[in-house]
Motif scaffolding. Structure first.
Motif, mmCIF file in Angstrom:
data_model
loop_
_atom_site.group_PDB
_atom_site.id
_atom_site.type_symbol
_atom_site.label_atom_id
_atom_site.label_comp_id
_atom_site.label_asym_id
_atom_site.label_seq_id
_atom_site.Cartn_x
_atom_site.Cartn_y
_atom_site.Cartn_z
ATOM 1 N N GLY A 292 1.497 -30.355 10.205
ATOM 2 C CA GLY A 292 2.534 -29.860 11.097
ATOM 3 C C GLY A 292 3.532 -30.952 11.445
ATOM 4 O O GLY A 292 4.757 -30.726 11.442
ATOM 5 N N THR A 293 3.025 -32.132 11.702
ATOM 6 C CA THR A 293 3.908 -33.260 12.050
ATOM 7 C C THR A 293 4.817 -33.622 10.878
ATOM 8 O O THR A 293 6.005 -33.898 11.056
ATOM 9 N N TYR A 294 4.254 -33.595 9.675
ATOM 10 C CA TYR A 294 5.057 -33.873 8.468
ATOM 11 C C TYR A 294 6.233 -32.891 8.400
ATOM 12 O O TYR A 294 7.377 -33.264 8.149
ATOM 13 N N LEU A 295 5.900 -31.609 8.583
ATOM 14 C CA LEU A 295 6.931 -30.583 8.438
ATOM 15 C C LEU A 295 8.022 -30.742 9.493
ATOM 16 O O LEU A 295 9.213 -30.613 9.185
ATOM 17 N N ILE A 296 7.598 -31.047 10.703
ATOM 18 C CA ILE A 296 8.578 -31.228 11.774
ATOM 19 C C ILE A 296 9.458 -32.438 11.468
ATOM 20 O O ILE A 296 10.681 -32.393 11.591
ATOM 21 N N THR A 297 8.821 -33.511 11.012
ATOM 22 C CA THR A 297 9.579 -34.722 10.655
ATOM 23 C C THR A 297 10.581 -34.411 9.550
ATOM 24 O O THR A 297 11.736 -34.842 9.594
ATOM 25 N N HIS A 298 10.131 -33.660 8.570
ATOM 26 C CA HIS A 298 11.027 -33.330 7.462
ATOM 27 C C HIS A 298 12.201 -32.495 7.939
ATOM 28 O O HIS A 298 13.349 -32.689 7.521
ATOM 29 N N VAL B 199 13.167 -26.509 19.653
ATOM 30 C CA VAL B 199 11.893 -26.990 20.194
ATOM 31 C C VAL B 199 10.785 -25.971 19.939
ATOM 32 O O VAL B 199 9.681 -26.301 19.497
ATOM 33 N N ARG B 200 11.094 -24.714 20.195
ATOM 34 C CA ARG B 200 10.093 -23.673 20.006
ATOM 35 C C ARG B 200 9.690 -23.561 18.518
ATOM 36 O O ARG B 200 8.537 -23.323 18.189
ATOM 37 N N THR B 201 10.641 -23.781 17.636
ATOM 38 C CA THR B 201 10.329 -23.760 16.198
ATOM 39 C C THR B 201 9.292 -24.838 15.871
ATOM 40 O O THR B 201 8.316 -24.588 15.155
ATOM 41 N N TYR B 202 9.516 -26.026 16.425
ATOM 42 C CA TYR B 202 8.584 -27.117 16.153
ATOM 43 C C TYR B 202 7.211 -26.833 16.764
ATOM 44 O O TYR B 202 6.173 -27.107 16.145
ATOM 45 N N VAL B 203 7.224 -26.301 17.936
ATOM 46 C CA VAL B 203 5.942 -25.955 18.571
ATOM 47 C C VAL B 203 5.214 -24.900 17.726
ATOM 48 O O VAL B 203 4.005 -25.002 17.466
ATOM 49 N N ASN B 204 5.968 -23.913 17.260
ATOM 50 C CA ASN B 204 5.358 -22.870 16.424
ATOM 51 C C ASN B 204 4.759 -23.454 15.137
ATOM 52 O O ASN B 204 3.655 -23.102 14.725
ATOM 53 N N LEU B 205 5.529 -24.340 14.524
ATOM 54 C CA LEU B 205 5.031 -24.973 13.288
ATOM 55 C C LEU B 205 3.738 -25.735 13.566
ATOM 56 O O LEU B 205 2.764 -25.665 12.807
ATOM 57 N N TRP B 206 3.774 -26.430 14.669
ATOM 58 C CA TRP B 206 2.627 -27.263 15.024
ATOM 59 C C TRP B 206 1.391 -26.381 15.284
ATOM 60 O O TRP B 206 0.289 -26.681 14.821
ATOM 61 N N ILE B 207 1.590 -25.279 15.993
ATOM 62 C CA ILE B 207 0.467 -24.362 16.267
ATOM 63 C C ILE B 207 -0.080 -23.787 14.963
ATOM 64 O O ILE B 207 -1.291 -23.734 14.743
#
Lengths: 469, 390
Positions: free
Chosen positions: A339-345, A308-316
């Protein structure tokens, strides 16, 4: 002053000629610093003052970091650097944006605050040199390098004209050591490679990107007048345009520095052939994405603190990356999309489905999906306002009929040709034959190609797309 | 790794950045002798530059004239029939819309003025937006075709003003194409003469030099070359005359045939603002009475143009159309002999009819009836000039 302008060629001829005729490294650096000031001052000489404020500030903070021995003292210096750099950037780039947004928000709830905004002029390239300068103090703080003693060296690192206004964002650890010794023509300059790269960059920017811009700009001005096919084509062409514009500039920057004996970092690695969105960001604007990785994503914890923290970091990171691109909500939305693309991927590739299919089919499907995804962020990124972005999206998906105008069949052939050339250069087709050419044949061929490139520039000068960031 | 352990004053070795592909002979250096390396490098630079120049020259030779406002069709039509014309009118849209060669020819015939080949024939080479430097270039190009019967060149009277901003088309093909060495030199000379601040002077000079560079290197002309080879060239402003239209009136077209008179015409304008016509006339009068400022006039350019017209065996005439500005400089030049024949109709007191409500389309252009009047008047003057001893 653009790399494609006549006055740049005059400046570079003077810079190059005197640089190589000077024997003293100190004099050479002073000369390059002076040329860099002329280059930057050509936009507005007042910007020079601001740049030297940043330079002096970070030079002094670097010395301060070197002098103090306690961790607390070092943290204090670093905090001053980050606050001051981001403060300058924030004021000149984001002040109006935040005030306007706050006023709009208050007005939306019925409060008319009647705020006055300052008409702050955005200095060219401020995002680039601020990040570059700030990375130096962070590197000194992290003890990745020692503070530079020479003010001239540090000023030249920040202001070096080939990369000053649009990158690549150079790291101090990469560039400053190059200033330690006299560069030699024999050891540090590869003439054919540098000249070839400059010409390639010139063609990308002045012929391809500007030519496409002239064709598709009207689509973004009046989306309702164009049919759906034109909108799809315009998105594909804009992908090529923005790539050629920015990577062309980077090529010319790297080549110009190369002719002076300095190496800059690679900024693009055939991103249009990326097979997933993570791969895209490894290949696109590499100096910026690695900057965010090293100075923001890793300090936030990277991927070490759980999913979760990884995704939050990516998004930030991508939220701020979007904001870095411009003080407009559209860039913020674009950053959030990235950021959303990367998290989805990441979610997809970690799932069971993510490993299928494999091999070439996976690469092909990945390329199609990545290209489609990239194209889909352009209506927001390139759109002149949200109304027109919405109109374009509606026409693209058939929710609105669109107009009658079309871009013309030639552009489909042109698009296919450009992609084939992109793939050909990636595979270095013809590279071996080119390398075997004797110098006299190479010089003749270069002269012919340069004359053809000049003829096929789009008429008139257009500013680089990335100067606004 | 601790940075203190690293060599160099900055504590880190240089890291390789961009991965330039290594090529054999990728540097002009490499031979043992520094002098011979330099000579070899210089030779290669010269070779490359020569190839660049040769290719640019070849492309320049096939670069078509700009289509904008019908410049190229007019030139092509005229060059095909260059030996049929005795009188050539060159200028902007004021000339294009103001002189009807059919009337000039008829009036000259009625006055009994003829050439060795019979009745005189004139051609109107007025093109929208063609200011002095451009028209000078165009005239030279037309003279280079050696029109066999040419006896008179009538140029529109206009200063060699380098500060004119190319009608806001600074980087257009029309601005680039006349910037050969000769015209650029004249433009720079004019920039040196006019009253400008040092910064403006530098900027203006640099602009002309850039345009000259664009001309020499064919900057941005590739697409035009290709469309021309494909036969798809056309006027982006759609003001071109077809060859048939050019043939009908020898290059002339009254404004009414291009744009139907509507509420924007001079007559309607005067109805809405009766003071406007008087204001224009007062401006012309005031301008005419102003002391001529020849210090800022590029007499050298004028002399050169006159000499080239004379070298072609023709008489040089300057025409002042009934306009919206005074022109005391041309008058002063005529008085001191620099302009041998000045046809001056820019005088509201002598020719008030040209400023009457129905006489004009707008501040600059005459209506059809006025153009016919002006053509007759000009023909009468030309008859006087062309008669023996005129």
């Amino acid at each position: 002053m653009l790399f494609t302008e006549g006055r740049f060629f005059l400046l570079f001829a003077a810079a190059f000629g005197l640089y190589w005729s000077l024997q003293s490294n100190r004099l050479r650096k002073l000369w390059l610093l002076l040329c860099s000031c002329v280059f930057y001052g050509a936009w507005d000489w007042r910007f020079l003052g601001l740049m030297f404020v940043s330079i002096t500030l970070d030079y002094g903070i670097g010395r301060g970091l070197e002098a103090v021995k306690t961790d607390r003292g070092r943290r204090t210096w670093l905090t001053i650097s980050v606050v001051a750099n981001l403060g300058i950037l924030g004021f000149f780039k984001y002040f109006g944006f935040f005030v306007d947004s706050a006023v709009a928000l208050l007005q939306s709830i019925g409060l008319d605050v009647g705020a006055r905004t300052l008409n702050v002029v955005l200095p060219v390239g401020i995002s680039f040199y601020t990040f570059q300068s700030m990375s130096y103090t962070i590197d000194v703080y992290r003890r990745h390098m020692r503070a530079v003693r020479s003010y001239t060296d540090f000023a030249l690192f920040v202001a070096f004209f080939p990369q000053l206004v649009a990158g690549p964002i150079v790291r101090a650890v990469d560039f400053l050591p190059q200033l330690d010794r006299v560069r030699t023509w024999r050891d540090d300059v590869q003439v054919r490679a540098a000249l070839g790269l400059f010409l390639m960059g010139f063609v990308k920017k002045a012929c391809v990107a500007d030519g496409i811009a002239a064709a598709i700009d009207p689509v973004y001005v009046a989306p309702l007048a164009w049919d759906a096919a034109s909108h799809w084509l315009a998105l594909a062409l804009y992908t090529i345009q923005v790539y050629c514009d920015f990577s062309g500039y980077s090529d010319m920057a790297i080549a110009t520095a190369g002719l002076l004996g300095y190496q800059l970092t690679k900024n693009f690695d055939w991103p249009l052939l990326a097979t997933d969105i993570t791969d895209w960001w490894r290949r696109w604007h590499i100096s910026l994405s690695t900057w965010f990785r090293d100075y923001l994503y890793y300090p936030l914890g990277g991927n070490r603190l759980g999913t979760v923290r990884t995704y939050v970091n990516l998004w930030i990171v991508f939220f701020l990356c979007g904001l870095w691109h411009g003080a407009q909500w559209k860039y913020v939305i674009w950053g959030v999309m990235c950021g959303t693309y990367l998290i989805t991927h990441r979610l997809w590739s970690q799932s069971e489905l993510g490993s299928r299919p494999s091999g070439r089919a996976r690469a092909l499907i990945g390329w199609v999906l990545t290209t489609f995804g990239v194209m889909m962020w352009w209506p927001v990124f390139r759109g002149l306002d949200f109304t027109r972005s919405g109109q374009q999206i509606e026409i693209l998906f058939g929710w609105s009929p669109g107009g009658q105008r079309n871009l013309g069949a030639w552009w489909y052939a042109g698009l296919a040709a450009m992609l084939l050339v992109h793939m050909g250069t990636r595979a270095r087709l013809g590279g071996a034959g080119l390398a075997r050419l004797p110098d006299w044949a190479w010089a003749l061929g270069y002269g012919v190609c340069a004359a053809l490139a000049a003829a096929f520039t789009a008429s008139g000068y257009q500013p680089f797309v990335y100067f606004q960031f | 790794m601790r940075v203190e352990d690293q060599p160099g004053s900055h504590g880190m070795p240089a890291k390789a950045g961009i991965d330039f592909p290594r090529m054999s002979g990728s540097s002009v250096s490499g031979s043992p002798a520094r002098g011979s390396t330099f000579a070899r490098g210089a030779a290669l630079v010269l070779l490359g530059f020569g190839a660049f120049q040769a290719t640019a020259a070849a492309l320049r030779a096939i670069t078509p004239w700009p289509e904008d406002y019908g410049l190229r069709p007019k030139r092509d039509w005229f060059v095909e029939r260059k030996d049929q014309f005795d009188i050539l009118f060159v200028g902007s849209s004021r000339m294009f819309r103001g002189i009807d060669p059919r009337i000039v020819d008829a009036e000259l015939a009625r006055a009994g003025v003829a050439g060795e080949h019979g009745p005189l024939r004139s051609f109107n080479f007025g093109v929208g937006g063609m200011l002095r430097f451009e028209s000078a270039y165009v005239l030279d190009e037309l003279l280079a075709e050696k029109p066999a019967r040419l006896r008179v060149v009538v140029m529109e009277g206009e200063a060699w003003d380098p500060t004119t901003d190319f009608l806001k088309n600074t980087w257009s093909s029309r601005s680039v194409f006349w910037h050969d060495w000769e015209r650029t030199r004249l433009a720079l000379h004019s920039v040196a003469l006019v009253d400008l601040s040092p910064t403006e002077r530098l900027e203006r000079s640099w602009l002309h030099l850039q345009l000259c560079g664009m001309k020499l290197f064919n900057m941005g002309q590739g697409a035009r070359i290709v469309t021309n080879l494909l036969g798809e060239s056309r006027d982006p402003f759609q003001r071109s005359l077809t060859h048939e239209q050019i043939a009908v009136a020898a290059g002339y077209q009254p404004y009414e045939d291009f744009m139907a008179p509507g509420p924007t015409t001079w007559e309607a304008m005067l109805t809405n603002d009766p003071g406007h016509g008087i204001e224009i006339q007062d401006r012309v009068r005031g301008g005419n009475e102003r002391a001529p400022d020849l210090a800022h006039y590029n007499v050298t350019a004028l002399e050169g143009q006159k000499a080239r017209v004379h070298a072609a065996g023709a008489t040089f005439v300057v025409l002042l159309n009934p306009g919206d500005q005074g022109a005391p400089e041309e008058r002063a030049l005529a008085e001191r002999g620099d302009v041998e024949h000045l046809l001056d109709y820019n005088r509201p007191d002598l020719y008030p009819g040209y400023w009457a409500p129905k006489a004009r389309i707008d501040d600059f252009h005459l209506s059809r009836t006025s153009a016919e009047e002006l053509s007759k008047a000009v023909a009468a003057e030309l008859a006087r000039i062309l008669r023996p001893g005129g």
